[in-house]
Scaffold this motif. Structure first.
Motif, PDB file in Angstrom:
ATOM      1  N   ASP A 153       0.832  -1.219   0.000  1.00  0.00           N
ATOM      2  CA  ASP A 153       0.000   0.000   0.000  1.00  0.00           C
ATOM      3  C   ASP A 153       0.867   1.270   0.000  1.00  0.00           C
ATOM      4  O   ASP A 153       0.576   2.222  -0.722  1.00  0.00           O
ATOM      5  CB  ASP A 153      -0.937   0.024   1.216  1.00  0.00           C
ATOM      6  CG  ASP A 153      -2.160  -0.861   1.014  1.00  0.00           C
ATOM      7  OD1 ASP A 153      -2.387  -1.322  -0.122  1.00  0.00           O
ATOM      8  OD2 ASP A 153      -2.891  -1.090   1.997  1.00  0.00           O
ATOM      9  N   SER A 154       1.941   1.268   0.809  1.00  0.00           N
ATOM     10  CA  SER A 154       2.815   2.455   0.843  1.00  0.00           C
ATOM     11  C   SER A 154       3.483   2.673  -0.505  1.00  0.00           C
ATOM     12  O   SER A 154       3.637   3.814  -0.951  1.00  0.00           O
ATOM     13  CB  SER A 154       3.923   2.307   1.887  1.00  0.00           C
ATOM     14  OG  SER A 154       3.380   2.023   3.118  1.00  0.00           O
TER      15      SER A 154
ATOM     16  N   LYS B 189      -3.305   8.948  -1.856  1.00  0.00           N
ATOM     17  CA  LYS B 189      -3.635   8.025  -0.764  1.00  0.00           C
ATOM     18  C   LYS B 189      -4.566   6.906  -1.255  1.00  0.00           C
ATOM     19  O   LYS B 189      -5.409   7.136  -2.130  1.00  0.00           O
ATOM     20  CB  LYS B 189      -4.350   8.793   0.367  1.00  0.00           C
ATOM     21  CG  LYS B 189      -3.455   9.770   1.080  1.00  0.00           C
ATOM     22  CD  LYS B 189      -2.764   9.052   2.206  1.00  0.00           C
ATOM     23  CE  LYS B 189      -1.686   9.845   2.879  1.00  0.00           C
ATOM     24  NZ  LYS B 189      -0.657   9.021   3.500  1.00  0.00           N
ATOM     25  N   ILE B 190      -4.426   5.736  -0.648  1.00  0.00           N
ATOM     26  CA  ILE B 190      -5.284   4.579  -1.002  1.00  0.00           C
ATOM     27  C   ILE B 190      -6.765   4.977  -0.936  1.00  0.00           C
ATOM     28  O   ILE B 190      -7.560   4.669  -1.812  1.00  0.00           O
ATOM     29  CB  ILE B 190      -5.032   3.395  -0.022  1.00  0.00           C
ATOM     30  CG1 ILE B 190      -3.581   2.932  -0.049  1.00  0.00           C
ATOM     31  CG2 ILE B 190      -6.000   2.232  -0.284  1.00  0.00           C
ATOM     32  CD1 ILE B 190      -3.085   2.346  -1.334  1.00  0.00           C
TER      33      ILE B 190
ATOM     34  N   GLU C 206       1.006   4.268  -2.797  1.00  0.00           N
ATOM     35  CA  GLU C 206       0.825   5.688  -2.473  1.00  0.00           C
ATOM     36  C   GLU C 206       2.021   6.519  -2.934  1.00  0.00           C
ATOM     37  O   GLU C 206       1.860   7.595  -3.498  1.00  0.00           O
ATOM     38  CB  GLU C 206       0.592   5.863  -0.961  1.00  0.00           C
ATOM     39  CG  GLU C 206      -0.744   5.287  -0.521  1.00  0.00           C
ATOM     40  CD  GLU C 206      -1.091   5.568   0.939  1.00  0.00           C
ATOM     41  OE1 GLU C 206      -0.158   5.804   1.748  1.00  0.00           O
ATOM     42  OE2 GLU C 206      -2.289   5.531   1.277  1.00  0.00           O
TER      43      GLU C 206
END
Ligand code: S3P
Length: 171
Positions: free
Chosen positions: A33-34, A43-44, A37
Motif C-alpha cells: 500500500d505504501s 492516498k489509497i 501511495e
C-alpha cells in the motif's frame, strides 16, 4: 533467499509484524500500500473514492507483480491481495506466504482509531468486518501458512514466523 510475505485481513498486524521481522532478520520491509501511495502520489483512500475498488485492485496487482520479482524482502500486502489468484501466484514464486488472522472484535479494536480503511467506513464497521471476513475466509485459508495473532504482540508473531520460515528454507 525467499521473500517473507505477510497477508491477512485488515487489522491483523501485517505492517507492525513486518517491521519487527525486518528488524530481527535485517531485511528490507516493502509495504504494498505504501509503495502504491508513493508511486502515484495519492492516498489509497483517494484511489477508492475517486477511481473505485476495481481500479485500486488493478494498481495493486501491478505493484505486487513488480515487488514479487525481488528477493530477500519482507513484503506486507493489503488485506484484499488474496482476492486475485495472480497476486498470490506471483508472491509465491519467490516467497513464503504467511496469513495473519484475528477475530472480528480484535480487528475492530485495532482499526477503530484510524480512518484510512475505506472498506470499513460507515455506521456499523463490525457488521462490515464480519461480512468481509466471511466472504474472504476461503481466500485467506488457501493463501499460506496461517498465523493466529490473538493475544500476541507483533514481536511474538514475528518470532513465530521467523522460526517457521527458517525451518522451511532449510528443508
Ligand atoms: C484492503 C486493505 C487495506 C488497503 C485497502 C483495501 C482490503 O490494507 O489495501 O484499504 O481490501 O482488505 P490493510 O490490510 O493494510 O489495511
Amino acid at each position: 533467499m525467499k521473500n517473507i510475505v505477510l497477508t491477512g485481513f485488515m487489522g491483523t498486524g501485517k505492517t507492525a509484524v513486518g517491521r519487527e521481522l525486518s528488524y530481527i532478520l535485517g531485511r528490507k520491509l516493502v509495504d504494498v500500500d505504501s509503495e502504491i501511495e508513493k508511486s502515484r502520489g495519492i492516498k489509497i483512500d483517494e484511489i477508492f473514492r475517486d477511481l473505485g475498488e476495481e481500479h485500486f485492485r488493478n494498481i495493486e496487482t501491478e505493484m505486487i507483480t513488480k515487488i514479487a520479482r525481488e528477493k530477500h524482502l519482507v513484503i506486507s500486502t493489503g488485506g484484499g491481495a488474496v482476492l486475485r489468484e495472480e497476486n498470490m501466484r506471483a508472491l509465491r514464486e519467490n516467497g513464503i506466504i504467511f496469513c495473519l488472522s484475528a477475530g472480528p472484535l480484535t480487528v475492530l479494536k485495532r482499526t477503530v482509531r484510524n480512518s484510512d480503511r475505506p472498506l470499513l467506513r460507515g455506521d456499523d464497521p463490525m457488521k462490515k468486518i464480519i461480512e468481509l471476513m466471511d466472504y474472504r475466509k476461503p481466500f485467506y485459508e488457501k493463501a499460506g501458512i496461517m498465523i493466529d495473532t490473538e493475544n500476541k504482540n507483533p514481536l511474538q508473531v514475528a518470532e513465530e514466523i521467523a522460526e517457521i520460515y527458517n525451518a522451511e528454507v532449510k528443508s
